[in-house]
Design a protein around this motif. Sequence first.
Motif, mmCIF file in Angstrom:
data_model
loop_
_atom_site.group_PDB
_atom_site.id
_atom_site.type_symbol
_atom_site.label_atom_id
_atom_site.label_comp_id
_atom_site.label_asym_id
_atom_site.label_seq_id
_atom_site.Cartn_x
_atom_site.Cartn_y
_atom_site.Cartn_z
ATOM 1 N N ASP A 101 0.830 -1.209 0.000
ATOM 2 C CA ASP A 101 0.000 0.000 0.000
ATOM 3 C C ASP A 101 0.863 1.258 0.000
ATOM 4 N N ASP A 102 2.097 1.154 0.559
ATOM 5 C CA ASP A 102 2.968 2.341 0.514
ATOM 6 C C ASP A 102 3.965 2.252 -0.648
ATOM 7 N N ASN A 103 3.526 1.594 -1.722
ATOM 8 C CA ASN A 103 4.239 1.611 -3.013
ATOM 9 C C ASN A 103 5.609 0.946 -3.033
ATOM 10 N N VAL A 104 5.836 -0.009 -2.159
ATOM 11 C CA VAL A 104 7.101 -0.758 -2.213
ATOM 12 C C VAL A 104 6.853 -2.047 -3.012
ATOM 13 N N PRO A 105 7.612 -2.258 -4.110
ATOM 14 C CA PRO A 105 7.416 -3.498 -4.870
ATOM 15 C C PRO A 105 7.848 -4.714 -4.039
ATOM 16 N N GLN A 106 7.069 -5.805 -4.173
ATOM 17 C CA GLN A 106 7.328 -6.996 -3.351
ATOM 18 C C GLN A 106 7.750 -8.161 -4.248
ATOM 19 N N PHE A 107 8.784 -8.867 -3.795
ATOM 20 C CA PHE A 107 9.340 -9.976 -4.575
ATOM 21 C C PHE A 107 9.426 -11.220 -3.695
ATOM 22 N N SER A 108 9.540 -12.384 -4.341
ATOM 23 C CA SER A 108 9.852 -13.585 -3.555
ATOM 24 C C SER A 108 11.045 -14.282 -4.194
ATOM 25 N N LEU A 109 11.853 -14.923 -3.334
ATOM 26 C CA LEU A 109 13.117 -15.523 -3.778
ATOM 27 C C LEU A 109 13.320 -16.840 -3.045
ATOM 28 N N ASP A 110 13.652 -17.901 -3.804
ATOM 29 C CA ASP A 110 13.947 -19.186 -3.165
ATOM 30 C C ASP A 110 15.468 -19.324 -3.029
ATOM 31 N N VAL A 111 15.915 -19.473 -1.773
ATOM 32 C CA VAL A 111 17.356 -19.613 -1.525
ATOM 33 C C VAL A 111 17.668 -21.069 -1.169
ATOM 34 N N GLY A 112 16.977 -21.995 -1.844
ATOM 35 C CA GLY A 112 17.155 -23.428 -1.580
ATOM 36 C C GLY A 112 18.562 -23.931 -1.842
ATOM 37 N N SER A 113 19.354 -23.151 -2.608
ATOM 38 C CA SER A 113 20.737 -23.587 -2.874
ATOM 39 C C SER A 113 21.667 -23.219 -1.716
ATOM 40 N N LEU A 114 21.178 -22.446 -0.742
ATOM 41 C CA LEU A 114 22.004 -22.055 0.410
ATOM 42 C C LEU A 114 21.708 -22.964 1.595
ATOM 43 N N GLU A 115 22.631 -22.944 2.556
ATOM 44 C CA GLU A 115 22.406 -23.797 3.732
ATOM 45 C C GLU A 115 21.292 -23.188 4.588
ATOM 46 N N GLN A 116 20.244 -23.956 4.825
ATOM 47 C CA GLN A 116 19.041 -23.449 5.502
ATOM 48 C C GLN A 116 19.354 -22.827 6.867
ATOM 49 N N ALA A 117 20.090 -23.558 7.699
ATOM 50 C CA ALA A 117 20.342 -23.088 9.071
ATOM 51 C C ALA A 117 21.138 -21.783 9.071
ATOM 52 N N ALA A 118 22.058 -21.645 8.119
ATOM 53 C CA ALA A 118 22.885 -20.436 8.067
ATOM 54 C C ALA A 118 22.025 -19.216 7.732
ATOM 55 N N VAL A 119 21.100 -19.383 6.782
ATOM 56 C CA VAL A 119 20.216 -18.263 6.412
ATOM 57 C C VAL A 119 19.299 -17.929 7.592
ATOM 58 N N GLU A 120 18.772 -18.958 8.232
ATOM 59 C CA GLU A 120 17.877 -18.726 9.382
ATOM 60 C C GLU A 120 18.598 -17.934 10.471
ATOM 61 N N GLU A 121 19.837 -18.297 10.710
ATOM 62 C CA GLU A 121 20.584 -17.615 11.778
ATOM 63 C C GLU A 121 20.819 -16.149 11.421
ATOM 64 N N LEU A 122 21.196 -15.907 10.166
ATOM 65 C CA LEU A 122 21.473 -14.521 9.759
ATOM 66 C C LEU A 122 20.204 -13.664 9.753
ATOM 67 N N CYS A 123 19.058 -14.279 9.450
ATOM 68 C CA CYS A 123 17.797 -13.517 9.361
ATOM 69 C C CYS A 123 17.055 -13.478 10.690
ATOM 70 N N GLY A 124 17.404 -14.342 11.604
ATOM 71 C CA GLY A 124 16.660 -14.420 12.864
ATOM 72 C C GLY A 124 15.261 -14.967 12.653
ATOM 73 N N GLY A 125 15.115 -15.845 11.660
ATOM 74 C CA GLY A 125 13.796 -16.419 11.378
ATOM 75 C C GLY A 125 13.895 -17.918 11.194
ATOM 76 N N VAL A 126 12.788 -18.516 10.752
ATOM 77 C CA VAL A 126 12.786 -19.957 10.535
ATOM 78 C C VAL A 126 11.939 -20.280 9.300
ATOM 79 N N PHE A 127 12.464 -21.193 8.461
ATOM 80 C CA PHE A 127 11.701 -21.608 7.281
ATOM 81 C C PHE A 127 10.675 -22.659 7.712
ATOM 82 N N ILE A 128 9.407 -22.395 7.411
ATOM 83 C CA ILE A 128 8.328 -23.282 7.865
ATOM 84 C C ILE A 128 7.510 -23.732 6.659
ATOM 85 N N ASP A 129 7.230 -25.026 6.576
ATOM 86 C CA ASP A 129 6.423 -25.570 5.483
ATOM 87 C C ASP A 129 5.142 -24.728 5.301
#
Length: 340
Positions: A101-129
Amino acid sequence: MRCLVRSSFKIRQLFGSRDCSSYVSRMRYLMRLKEDDEACLRALQSGSVLLYHKLAPLLMRTERGMYQLPALQATDVKGILGKLGKDEQLLNSSVLIGCSDDNVPQFSLDVGSLEQAAVEELCGGVFIDLRKAFFLLKGPEAPLVSKGQALLRWHQTHGFCSTTGQPTQRNQAGSQRVCLANGATYYPQMAPVVIVLVSDGRRCLLARQSGFPRGMYSALAGFCDIGETVEETLRREVAEEVGLEVESLLYSGSQHWPFPQSSFMVACHATVSPDNGEINLDGAELEDAQWFGLDEIEEALQRKTPLRNPKGESSVFWVPPSYAIANKLIQEWANQQKKS
Ligand SMILES: NC(=O)C1=CN([C@@H]2O[C@H](COP(=O)(O)OP(=O)(O)OC[C@H]3O[C@@H](n4cnc5c(N)ncnc54)[C@H](O)[C@@H]3O)[C@@H](O)[C@H]2O)C=CC1
Ligand SMILES: [Mg+2]
């Protein structure tokens, strides 16, 4: 068969309160990004990005124990790629899914080629089915995350032309793929499904497949055959699955449903004559179908989570959760019954 559409009322209800000019400019902006690869690449640099790992979205737990989508910008994603020693170009494989709504374009990206736990740690999140994530998110985040996954999945499964067998190439937005050998253009697809709540005026009909969670009953649903109208699919599915002849139908709404793959759910109410309401079940598809009265439906609607017996299985009757359009149909039916 009568077909009724609550058209003008529905349109005002859906769009009436929006600021029309900013909505129009957002849609025109998205349209341009789908057509202009360079503009889309520039927009990506200042856009927000939903991350997925092998199609499982990244969620963040809030202090109150809820889940939300992390607000990652393209620069954050570049930072993560840099820290993991990966090429920043991976960001460019993002696909465009909308504009906030505030005009920011939104994208999605699959980082399946990266190590899951490493990305989760850097983002402070968790990948959930997605099957779980979809029900953990609130408001517009659930449909957004399902749209992002649907588009990524489509690209992952449409890398080749079905005529020439040659690789297809996507545009920058990810809104289409083209075969370089014969020029054929492919667009993301959804399979149309009609979902219908049948009523005999006093009771509504719900059914369950053997694969549903124990105790859950839902409205009847079925994929459209090629060449069919919504009315024809609805009439056929009700006849096939429960052996009843529909007399009239009323359009209610629609929903993109990501499970098991992208379906476009068209939701309707339908009536059958109370004199011809005897269920004749198609046992191959359905395990059970029953008529339910208003009291039972109201009780089921109020059950937030199904009750569990000691084996961990629900032993009571419950209906799909509020995100499923089946729930909206059942809610509408109950409201209508209370008025009449
Ligand atoms: N959002 C909601 O509230 C609800 C959504 N649904 C969704 O509706 C969809 C259709 O419901 P069903 O009763 O399973 O459909 P259905 O009654 O058409 O039966 C499924 C069968 O149809 C055939 N089929 C034809 N076209 C197909 C296609 N494009 N994709 C997959 N199978 C196809 C297959 O043989 C499949 O086994 C399901 O994917 C289900 O997840 C179902 C109930 C509630
Ligand atoms: Mg069905």
